[in-house]
Scaffold this active site. Structure first.
Site, PDB file in Angstrom:
ATOM      1  CD1 TRP A 205      -2.842   1.294   0.290  1.00 44.91           C
ATOM      2  CD2 TRP A 205      -2.290   1.836   2.397  1.00 44.91           C
ATOM      3  NE1 TRP A 205      -3.706   2.267   0.707  1.00 44.91           N
ATOM      4  CE2 TRP A 205      -3.391   2.623   1.994  1.00 44.91           C
ATOM      5  CE3 TRP A 205      -1.776   1.999   3.680  1.00 44.91           C
ATOM      6  CZ2 TRP A 205      -3.973   3.561   2.830  1.00 44.91           C
ATOM      7  CZ3 TRP A 205      -2.364   2.926   4.519  1.00 44.91           C
ATOM      8  CH2 TRP A 205      -3.447   3.704   4.101  1.00 44.91           C
TER       9      TRP A 205
ATOM     10  CG  ASP B 162      -2.030  -2.454   7.362  1.00 35.60           C
ATOM     11  OD1 ASP B 162      -3.097  -2.352   7.997  1.00 35.60           O
ATOM     12  OD2 ASP B 162      -1.759  -1.760   6.363  1.00 35.60           O
TER      13      ASP B 162
ATOM     14  CB  ALA C 256      -7.122  -2.454   6.289  1.00 38.96           C
TER      15      ALA C 256
HETATM   16  C1  HCI Z   1      -6.996   1.919  -0.722  1.00 35.47           C
HETATM   17  O1  HCI Z   1      -7.648   2.270  -1.715  1.00 35.47           O
HETATM   18  O2  HCI Z   1      -5.907   1.365  -0.822  1.00 35.47           O
HETATM   19  C2  HCI Z   1      -7.546   2.103   0.670  1.00 35.47           C
HETATM   20  C3  HCI Z   1      -8.230   3.406   0.887  1.00 35.47           C
HETATM   21  C4  HCI Z   1      -7.295   4.550   1.054  1.00 35.47           C
HETATM   22  C5  HCI Z   1      -6.559   5.019  -0.018  1.00 35.47           C
HETATM   23  C6  HCI Z   1      -5.716   6.101   0.132  1.00 35.47           C
HETATM   24  C7  HCI Z   1      -5.623   6.707   1.359  1.00 35.47           C
HETATM   25  C8  HCI Z   1      -6.359   6.250   2.427  1.00 35.47           C
HETATM   26  C9  HCI Z   1      -7.196   5.177   2.270  1.00 35.47           C
END
Ligand code: HCI
Length: 394
Positions: free
Chosen positions: A127, A208, A210
């Site tokens: 991420w 992590d 989520a």
């Molecule tokens: C994601 O799309 O990976 C999760 C949502 C997200 C994306 C960017 C910043 C915060 C949360």
């Protein structure tokens, strides 16, 4: 002072959200940001959340500060939801944080505070916020191989080979389930091998998580995490409630640590509260209290689990539809991995040019690395995506 500022590049995922909004085309398809959407493209407030909020409005008598580590009933409910009975409560410290990102930030602060020379190992890819926060905090970082571009599964041999380089006290960031951005996940046997490697090297897992409940189910999704927690002396874990409770904007999450013993747990708990105090004093409470009310009430919890299960099965169904559609249109099994992946995302393996052509020529928005949000699809758009993928030569 302000003239010294150099604006940082925008977050690619959030930037895409804006590009999509600005596109006037009728049939545009949003497969970008990781927000759950139903078949009509809505992100509804979950039934149990609405019910808990109603109850909260009626019964809450004060908005005075909670504890620095958040409401103990919330942090305890989250400990049970994630770790279950894998490790005794007396070894676990928990603090509420502003969402999963807040938990990651606080976890990395904790790591730096404990040992500023320790390295964090991060999956390639991961991420994007992991990378930017680690860099912002100046924490030494190494990457380990994770995704096999050919099979679109986990390159487990590469991962284990790279992780042989970890040193005692290093942290290894692992996605608890539903890997973002790839959708490729470890099997339980692979989790066991990772546990053995961490045990042998003295490195500490930084989990992590989520998307608990979005992959194979609430308990199945934490099997690997619980295995690690049960075997290793220490663990850091950031959990988000944004997706599985649909409370994105309430900023609801926790940072947990598993310590060797009760004394270490107590100093970790004090440090978590200290770090909250340094950054924002008290964590947000509304989402946390709603989550706690749901988890601790049999009826609300049953209703939440039922709705979450519908969400999960709906995404699995879309995966199967997309894989079948692509199997038929390409006359091959090249895209069968879509049905094997779990969670909200799949990395399709398209080139940047193909991703751009999908956006420009077909109004289909996915992240530049060809990550799609499965929940952005519905029965109508699955064939639209499949046809467009074939048209751009994916
Ligand atoms: C994601 O799309 O990976 C999760 C949502 C997200 C994306 C960017 C910043 C915060 C949360």
């Amino acid at each position: 002072m302000l003239s010294e500022l150099t604006p940082q590049p925008a977050d690619k995922i959030l930037e895409l959200m804006q590009l999509y909004r600005d596109d006037p085309r009728e049939g545009k398809v949003d497969l970008g940001v990781g927000v759950y959407k139903d078949a009509d493209g809505r992100t509804p407030v979950m039934r149990a959340v609405k019910a808990a909020e109603r109850r909260l409005v009626e019964t809450q008598e004060t908005k005075a500060y909670t504890g620095l580590a958040g409401d103990p009933a919330f942090t305890e409910a989250m400990r049970r939801l994630v770790l279950g009975d894998a490790v005794e409560a007396g070894r676990v410290a928990v603090a509420a944080t502003p969402g999963g990102t807040g938990a990651i930030r606080q976890g990395l602060e904790l790591m730096r505070y404990a040992d500023k020379d320790a390295t964090i190992w991060i999956s390639s890819p991961t991420w994007p916020n992991h990378l930017t926060i680690v860099k912002y905090l100046g924490i030494p970082m190494r990457e380990y191989r994770y995704f096999d571009g050919e099979s679109r599964g986990v390159d487990f041999a590469g991962m284990m080979e790279d992780l042989k380089g970890v040193k005692a006290g290093d942290l290894v960031l692992l996605h608890g389930c539903c890997h973002n951005p790839t959708g490729a996940n470890l099997t339980v046997e692979e989790w066991a091998s990772v546990a053995a490697l961490l045990e042998a090297t003295g490195a500490v897992p930084f989990i992590d998580i989520a998307y608990q409940g979005f992959g194979d189910g609430l308990d199945a999704d934490v099997e690997g995490v619980r295995l690690l927690a049960g075997r290793l002396p220490e663990m850091v874990l950031a959990a988000s409630c944004s997706k599985n409770f649909g409370v994105y904007r309430e900023r609801t999450g926790v940072l947990m640590t598993v310590a060797r013993n009760g004394a270490d747990r107590d100093s970790a708990q004090a440090t978590l509260a200290f770090l909250n105090r340094q950054n924002y004093s008290f964590p947000p409470d509304h989402g946390a209290r709603v989550v706690q009310m749901i988890l601790d009430d049999d009826d609300l919890r049953a209703d939440w689990q039922e709705e979450l299960e519908d969400v999960r099965l709906g995404m699995l169904d879309l995966r199967q539809q997309l894989a079948a559609e692509l199997r038929q249109r390409t006359n091959s099994d090249r895209f069968d991995f879509v049905a094997q992946h779990r969670g909200m995302f799949s990395r399709l393996g398209c080139s940047p040019e193909q991703v751009m052509a999908l956006r420009k020529d077909h109004g289909i928005y996915m992240v530049g690395d060809s990550r799609i949000n499965i929940a952005g699809l519905n029965a109508r758009t699955v064939p639209v995506l499949a046809e467009a993928l074939v048209a751009v030569g994916a």
